[in-house]
Scaffold this motif. Sequence first.
Motif, PDB file in Angstrom:
ATOM      1  N   LEU A  98      -2.271  -3.573   9.468  1.00 19.34           N
ATOM      2  CA  LEU A  98      -1.625  -3.050   8.265  1.00 19.34           C
ATOM      3  C   LEU A  98      -0.370  -2.262   8.618  1.00 19.34           C
ATOM      4  O   LEU A  98       0.698  -2.457   8.035  1.00 19.34           O
ATOM      5  CB  LEU A  98      -2.603  -2.160   7.485  1.00 19.34           C
ATOM      6  N   PHE A  99      -0.482  -1.381   9.615  1.00 20.82           N
ATOM      7  CA  PHE A  99       0.636  -0.506   9.968  1.00 20.82           C
ATOM      8  C   PHE A  99       1.800  -1.252  10.611  1.00 20.82           C
ATOM      9  O   PHE A  99       2.906  -0.727  10.693  1.00 20.82           O
ATOM     10  CB  PHE A  99       0.169   0.606  10.912  1.00 20.82           C
TER      11      PHE A  99
ATOM     12  N   ASP B 223       7.131  -2.728   5.669  1.00 15.63           N
ATOM     13  CA  ASP B 223       7.279  -1.695   4.640  1.00 15.63           C
ATOM     14  C   ASP B 223       6.065  -0.784   4.510  1.00 15.63           C
ATOM     15  O   ASP B 223       5.966  -0.004   3.566  1.00 15.63           O
ATOM     16  CB  ASP B 223       7.590  -2.346   3.290  1.00 15.63           C
ATOM     17  N   ILE B 224       5.128  -0.880   5.441  1.00 14.37           N
ATOM     18  CA  ILE B 224       3.962   0.003   5.429  1.00 14.37           C
ATOM     19  C   ILE B 224       4.167   1.083   6.491  1.00 14.37           C
ATOM     20  O   ILE B 224       4.221   0.802   7.679  1.00 14.37           O
ATOM     21  CB  ILE B 224       2.657  -0.777   5.677  1.00 14.37           C
ATOM     22  N   ASP B 225       4.306   2.306   6.023  1.00 11.18           N
ATOM     23  CA  ASP B 225       4.710   3.411   6.897  1.00 11.18           C
ATOM     24  C   ASP B 225       3.551   4.304   7.327  1.00 11.18           C
ATOM     25  O   ASP B 225       3.762   5.424   7.799  1.00 11.18           O
ATOM     26  CB  ASP B 225       5.773   4.261   6.192  1.00 11.18           C
ATOM     27  N   GLY B 226       2.328   3.818   7.151  1.00 13.30           N
ATOM     28  CA  GLY B 226       1.163   4.605   7.529  1.00 13.30           C
ATOM     29  C   GLY B 226       0.061   4.431   6.510  1.00 13.30           C
ATOM     30  O   GLY B 226       0.078   3.486   5.710  1.00 13.30           O
ATOM     31  N   GLY B 227      -0.905   5.343   6.525  1.00 14.08           N
ATOM     32  CA  GLY B 227      -2.054   5.171   5.652  1.00 14.08           C
ATOM     33  C   GLY B 227      -2.600   6.450   5.065  1.00 14.08           C
ATOM     34  O   GLY B 227      -2.509   7.525   5.662  1.00 14.08           O
TER      35      GLY B 227
ATOM     36  N   GLU C 293      -0.702  -9.184   1.616  1.00 18.06           N
ATOM     37  CA  GLU C 293      -0.775  -8.692   0.234  1.00 18.06           C
ATOM     38  C   GLU C 293      -0.218  -7.278   0.137  1.00 18.06           C
ATOM     39  O   GLU C 293       0.537  -6.955  -0.786  1.00 18.06           O
ATOM     40  CB  GLU C 293      -2.225  -8.701  -0.258  1.00 18.06           C
ATOM     41  N   ALA C 294      -0.618  -6.441   1.076  1.00 14.41           N
ATOM     42  CA  ALA C 294      -0.150  -5.054   1.080  1.00 14.41           C
ATOM     43  C   ALA C 294       1.362  -4.993   1.286  1.00 14.41           C
ATOM     44  O   ALA C 294       2.062  -4.250   0.582  1.00 14.41           O
ATOM     45  CB  ALA C 294      -0.866  -4.263   2.163  1.00 14.41           C
ATOM     46  N   GLN C 295       1.871  -5.778   2.225  1.00 13.85           N
ATOM     47  CA  GLN C 295       3.309  -5.790   2.493  1.00 13.85           C
ATOM     48  C   GLN C 295       4.095  -6.256   1.267  1.00 13.85           C
ATOM     49  O   GLN C 295       5.149  -5.688   0.943  1.00 13.85           O
ATOM     50  CB  GLN C 295       3.617  -6.687   3.697  1.00 13.85           C
TER      51      GLN C 295
ATOM     52  N   LYS D  20      14.517   5.135   3.380  1.00 13.16           N
ATOM     53  CA  LYS D  20      13.967   6.212   4.213  1.00 13.16           C
ATOM     54  C   LYS D  20      12.604   6.683   3.712  1.00 13.16           C
ATOM     55  O   LYS D  20      11.872   7.357   4.434  1.00 13.16           O
ATOM     56  CB  LYS D  20      14.924   7.403   4.234  1.00 13.16           C
ATOM     57  N   MET D  21      12.257   6.339   2.469  1.00 12.95           N
ATOM     58  CA  MET D  21      11.010   6.811   1.860  1.00 12.95           C
ATOM     59  C   MET D  21       9.795   6.208   2.568  1.00 12.95           C
ATOM     60  O   MET D  21       9.769   5.023   2.889  1.00 12.95           O
ATOM     61  CB  MET D  21      10.973   6.439   0.381  1.00 12.95           C
ATOM     62  N   SER D  22       8.791   7.031   2.796  1.00 13.68           N
ATOM     63  CA  SER D  22       7.542   6.556   3.384  1.00 13.68           C
ATOM     64  C   SER D  22       6.613   6.055   2.281  1.00 13.68           C
ATOM     65  O   SER D  22       6.347   6.765   1.314  1.00 13.68           O
ATOM     66  CB  SER D  22       6.854   7.678   4.169  1.00 13.68           C
TER      67      SER D  22
END
Length: 252
Positions: free
Chosen positions: A225-226, A230-234, A185-187, A208-210
């Motif tokens: 999640l990480f 397309d999930i670059d962190g939290g 879902e997050a992705q 390049k955007m986080s």
Amino acid sequence: MKKKIVIANWKMNHDFYETTSFLRNLLKFFFEKKINNKKKVIIAPSFPFLHISNQILQGSSLNLAAQNICQMEKGSYTGEVSASMLKSIGIHKVILGHSERRKYFYETNDILLKKIKIALKYGFHIIFCIGETALEREKNEQFLIVKKQLEETVFHCSLEEISDLIMAYEPIWAIGTGKTASPEEAQTMHRYIRSLFIDKYGETISKKMSILYGGSINDLNARNLFSQEDIDGGLVGNSSLEIEKFLKIVQS
């Protein structure tokens, strides 16, 4: 290669002793474990402790962010903190658009656009939060809501102005509730957000955007999640208050 970013949003938690003790222990861990430079860690303490926090972290790889700024430059606004005040104590990052600011302090997209503009004027790097409520998701309106939030705020900025922007997708129904969007879902939402930036600003800067995920991240679900494309962190809330849990998330 993009660095993975983990931001600790402490909200209205940790007093002077707790803040300074946490940061000194965090520095010790980073030094002893030789955390590599593929990770960027940002701490967002409460306003009263930003100055001492900056002194403690001086010269380290750890970064600081403010949790908010006033949309006004200066003047008779009792209790507010301006961008210039924060800049004068060496703070150059700020979280804007958090759902708790929208809900409890009635920050509209119009107010947030003003905050974005004042932050950019003073050279701040912005971490901007967007996300839908449980009801909006139940109605399958989450994509419309996120698009509207972007169109009325960040999308008023130029290509140059968004070059250092960090986005944070935080489904409101997951913040502090223990509920978490599944990695899939997050992705899906992160990919959609990135596609909106590609449509608006082109592929080069948008890829390049986080884009970070926030919403009941903990030491058990962070790795899954990480690992999404397309999930670059939290952007971490409650789990960033305990150093052991936070360090496990950083290591994820």
